[in-house]
Design a protein around this motif. Structure first.
Motif, short mmCIF file in Angstrom:
data_model
loop_
_atom_site.label_atom_id
_atom_site.label_comp_id
_atom_site.label_asym_id
_atom_site.label_seq_id
_atom_site.Cartn_x
_atom_site.Cartn_y
_atom_site.Cartn_z
N THR A 139 -7.35 0.13 -1.29
CA THR A 139 -6.80 -1.21 -1.46
C THR A 139 -6.40 -1.78 -0.11
OG1 THR A 139 -4.47 -0.62 -1.66
CG2 THR A 139 -5.80 -0.40 -3.66
N LEU A 140 -5.97 -3.01 -0.10
CA LEU A 140 -5.49 -3.62 1.13
C LEU A 140 -4.25 -2.92 1.66
CD1 LEU A 140 -5.93 -7.38 0.18
CD2 LEU A 140 -7.40 -6.00 1.66
N HIS A 141 -3.56 -2.19 0.79
CA HIS A 141 -2.30 -1.54 1.15
C HIS A 141 -2.43 -0.04 1.34
CE1 HIS A 141 -0.55 -5.42 0.33
NE2 HIS A 141 -1.13 -5.39 -0.85
N GLY A 142 -3.65 0.48 1.30
CA GLY A 142 -3.86 1.91 1.48
C GLY A 142 -4.62 2.51 0.32
N THR B 135 -4.77 -12.09 -3.50
CA THR B 135 -3.33 -11.86 -3.66
C THR B 135 -2.52 -13.12 -3.41
OG1 THR B 135 -3.74 -9.64 -2.81
CG2 THR B 135 -1.46 -10.31 -3.01
#
Length: 134
Positions: A36-39, A122
């Protein structure tokens, strides 16, 4: 053309839409990862996110709009729509209708989802929740 891998992805999202969260583990390999964009997250983390999202948007429906299958990979464009009825990401219920779209690429191994790469809009969702204007 055989679309067996795309059918696995479609069946997964049908189960999510039906809120059959307890059965989702059967769709993943034991070493599943989601980028994901966050890991990177595990299958258990992903299912928790789906549960939390389903609680916050009880009428949420995700639709697969397009699929492209190439060997073990399935790329798909999806859209989701639902009403924000409970806290989500620390944001109290707004009762707003929210739409999101994104693209995911899934790698299928032995009939199960082994890996996902996902990207979605998002900022548009946060704007829809009135977190900040665009």
């Amino acid at each position: 053309m055989n679309n067996a891998n795309a059918n696995i992805v479609l069946a997964f999202w049908e189960a999510v839409n039906a809120k059959q969260y307890d059965g989702l583990d059967g769709f993943f390999t034991k070493d599943y990862v989601r980028h994901t964009l966050h890991g990177v997250i595990s299958a258990a983390d992903f299912v928790k996110i789906l549960r939390d999202r389903g609680d916050a948007f009880p009428d949420l429906v995700s639709t697969i709009l397009d699929t492209i299958e190439n060997g073990e990979k399935v790329a798909y464009r999806w859209g989701s729509v639902g009403t924000h009825r409970a806290a989500y990401l620390g944001i109290p219920a707004t009762n707003r209708n929210v739409r999101a779209q994104g693209i995911t690429i899934s790698r299928i191994k032995e009939g199960r989802i082994a890996e996902d790469w996902s990207s979605w809009e998002t900022l548009n969702v946060l704007h829809s929740l009135n977190v900040f204007p665009l």
